[in-house]
Design an enzyme around this catalytic site. Sequence first.
Site, PDB file in Angstrom:
ATOM      1  CG  ASP A  51      16.527 -19.009  15.944  1.00  0.00           C
ATOM      2  OD1 ASP A  51      16.256 -19.829  15.055  1.00  0.00           O
ATOM      3  OD2 ASP A  51      16.883 -17.829  15.736  1.00  0.00           O
ATOM      4  CB  ILE A  52      11.500 -17.135  15.062  1.00  0.00           C
ATOM      5  CG1 ILE A  52      10.853 -16.709  16.375  1.00  0.00           C
ATOM      6  CG2 ILE A  52      10.467 -17.382  13.961  1.00  0.00           C
ATOM      7  CD1 ILE A  52       9.926 -17.740  16.980  1.00  0.00           C
ATOM      8  CD  GLU A 179      -2.096  -1.210   6.494  1.00  0.00           C
ATOM      9  OE1 GLU A 179      -1.995  -1.659   5.338  1.00  0.00           O
ATOM     10  OE2 GLU A 179      -1.481  -0.203   6.873  1.00  0.00           O
ATOM     11  CD  GLU A 180      -1.531  -2.073   2.013  1.00  0.00           C
ATOM     12  OE1 GLU A 180      -1.504  -0.823   2.014  1.00  0.00           O
ATOM     13  OE2 GLU A 180      -0.507  -2.762   2.139  1.00  0.00           O
ATOM     14  CG  HIS A 295       1.644  -0.206  -1.758  1.00  0.00           C
ATOM     15  ND1 HIS A 295       0.906   0.877  -1.331  1.00  0.00           N
ATOM     16  CD2 HIS A 295       1.723  -1.038  -0.685  1.00  0.00           C
ATOM     17  CE1 HIS A 295       0.544   0.709  -0.056  1.00  0.00           C
ATOM     18  NE2 HIS A 295       1.048  -0.441   0.360  1.00  0.00           N
ATOM     19  CG  ASP A 310      16.822 -15.133  11.301  1.00  0.00           C
ATOM     20  OD1 ASP A 310      18.016 -15.488  11.392  1.00  0.00           O
ATOM     21  OD2 ASP A 310      15.917 -15.638  11.978  1.00  0.00           O
ATOM     22  CG  ASP A 314      15.273 -14.754  15.735  1.00  0.00           C
ATOM     23  OD1 ASP A 314      16.367 -14.812  15.146  1.00  0.00           O
ATOM     24  OD2 ASP A 314      14.412 -15.654  15.677  1.00  0.00           O
TER      25      ASP A 314
HETATM   26  N1  DTR Z   1       1.260   2.103   5.404  1.00  0.00           N
HETATM   27  C1  DTR Z   1       1.924   0.821   5.445  1.00  0.00           C
HETATM   28  C2  DTR Z   1       3.411   0.934   5.182  1.00  0.00           C
HETATM   29  C3  DTR Z   1       4.071   1.926   6.064  1.00  0.00           C
HETATM   30  C4  DTR Z   1       4.539   3.145   5.709  1.00  0.00           C
HETATM   31  N2  DTR Z   1       5.133   3.779   6.797  1.00  0.00           N
HETATM   32  C5  DTR Z   1       5.018   2.942   7.836  1.00  0.00           C
HETATM   33  C6  DTR Z   1       5.446   3.113   9.181  1.00  0.00           C
HETATM   34  C7  DTR Z   1       5.197   2.082  10.064  1.00  0.00           C
HETATM   35  C8  DTR Z   1       4.529   0.915   9.635  1.00  0.00           C
HETATM   36  C9  DTR Z   1       4.079   0.745   8.290  1.00  0.00           C
HETATM   37  C10 DTR Z   1       4.361   1.767   7.423  1.00  0.00           C
HETATM   38  C11 DTR Z   1       1.342  -0.106   4.400  1.00  0.00           C
HETATM   39  O1  DTR Z   1       1.434   0.226   3.227  1.00  0.00           O
HETATM   40  O2  DTR Z   1       0.864  -1.175   4.776  1.00  0.00           O
HETATM   41 ZN    ZN Z   2       0.953  -1.353   2.129  1.00  0.00          ZN
HETATM   42 ZN    ZN Z   3       1.638  -2.814   5.274  1.00  0.00          ZN
HETATM   43 CA    CA Z   4      15.821 -16.674  13.797  1.00  0.00          CA
END
Ligand code: DTR
Ligand code: ZN
Ligand code: ZN
Ligand code: CA
Length: 447
Positions: A51-52, A179-180, A295, A310, A314
């Site tokens: 379990d985490i 990533e953004e 955001h 949770d 897991d």
């Molecule tokens: N683009 C991602 C958030 C996000 C939107 N739709 C999905 C589907 C699957 C994973 C992530 C996302 C972000 O804003 O980081």
């Molecule tokens: Zn995002």
């Molecule tokens: Zn994201």
């Molecule tokens: Ca857990």
Amino acid sequence: MTHSVSRIPRRTAAAAVLALTGLLATAAPAATAAPPAAAPATARTAAAAPDIPLANVKAHLTQLQSIATANGGNRAHGRPGYKASIDYVKAKLDAAGFTTSVQQFTSNSAVGYNLIADWPGGDPNQVLMAGAHLDSVSSGPGINDNGSGSAAVLESALAVSRAGLKPAKHLRFAWWGAEELGLVGSKYYVANLPATERSKLSGYMNFDMIGSPNAGYFVYDDDPVIEKTFKDYFAGLGVPTEIETEGDGRSDHASFKNVGVPVGGLFTGASRTKTSAQAQKWGGTAGQAFDRCYHSSCDTTSNINDTALDRNSDALAHAVWTLSAGTTEPPAGDTYQNTSDVPIPDGGAAVTSPVTVSGRTGNAPAALRVGVDIVHTWRGDLVIDLVAPDGTAYRLKNSSGGDSADNVRETYTVDASVEAANGTWLLRVQDVARYDTGYINSFSLTF
Ligand code: DTR
Ligand code: ZN
Ligand code: ZN
Ligand code: CA
């Protein structure tokens, strides 16, 4: 996702069959039954994942919140809060015995960082990865997006260390930058990974937003083995899941999928609105976004659904333990399949896709697995039945006007133990509402 299916009483079924007989448009010729799959080699069984502890995951979120608060309110690419986040995660991993490396890149004239952590051991030619982007947007601390995924991946990695896990495959964990800004860090990592190293990746699992306050439980529908691992885990919890249909290209798994690495992952939703059908099965609030603080500056430690975080933490650990244990076998059993496309008339007659089963003895099992793959916009229009060779119908899915999502790709479990196994089984589908169309892509039975 497996569903327990109610059997329509025979008299109703008979009436239904009589009523529909004139309407049934039989489809392509019955598929010849696939030869029974060879009995799979004994799959190496995985030790159960621990379990985490949710408290540990939330402690990481508290640290990331503090970092944001101390650095202008965010952990965005190019800002001090991001590098401080990297330093926090790296220190935890170094202390736990991981081999870490920080990969630098430049984007928008600012230095970005990926953190890679390898767990020593395992087959270097079979590398299983789990990752999450660590950066936030500049408008907020990014605790759900994506502290949640980052903290869950970190705590699962620390659990590997605590357990002294010795998996068959080599484990690598990653936290991505920028990533953004467009999956910049993960794209940079993949682009700079030599082809020989890339070919060793047996899979990449992505965790981006897994603690949304108004949570849904979405599983990426990319690699079927990874998908099944997650769906079976949640089925074991009695938590229904849905296929993540908008995920393509939306997060770091796309960087790996684009070069042919098997990918999967989990998601609890962002700015899309939860439907009433989803609220019925998951709780939460229909008509409200899965994450109203997506955001935004309010994406803080109070923007987390503990139960969702949770469960997903897991599930993450379960997948790491299971998929690193060695070769994973497809579901055991004999499968019979029809892959002929059958168009479904819009608001019209029911159509069927037949599968003929022969050479078996006795009745079908109490857990007959019915694989359904229907490509159709607004799947709420569809009523789906399994019809046994004697005409008995088993309702797999009712129409539900509010379910506007596309496609039905599910595995239903049917108690067909009163039915003779041999004969022609039908998948019967009817579109009961106008203006959305589609077709049966495939239908399978696994005994
Ligand atoms: N683009 C991602 C958030 C996000 C939107 N739709 C999905 C589907 C699957 C994973 C992530 C996302 C972000 O804003 O980081
Ligand atoms: Zn995002
Ligand atoms: Zn994201
Ligand atoms: Ca857990």
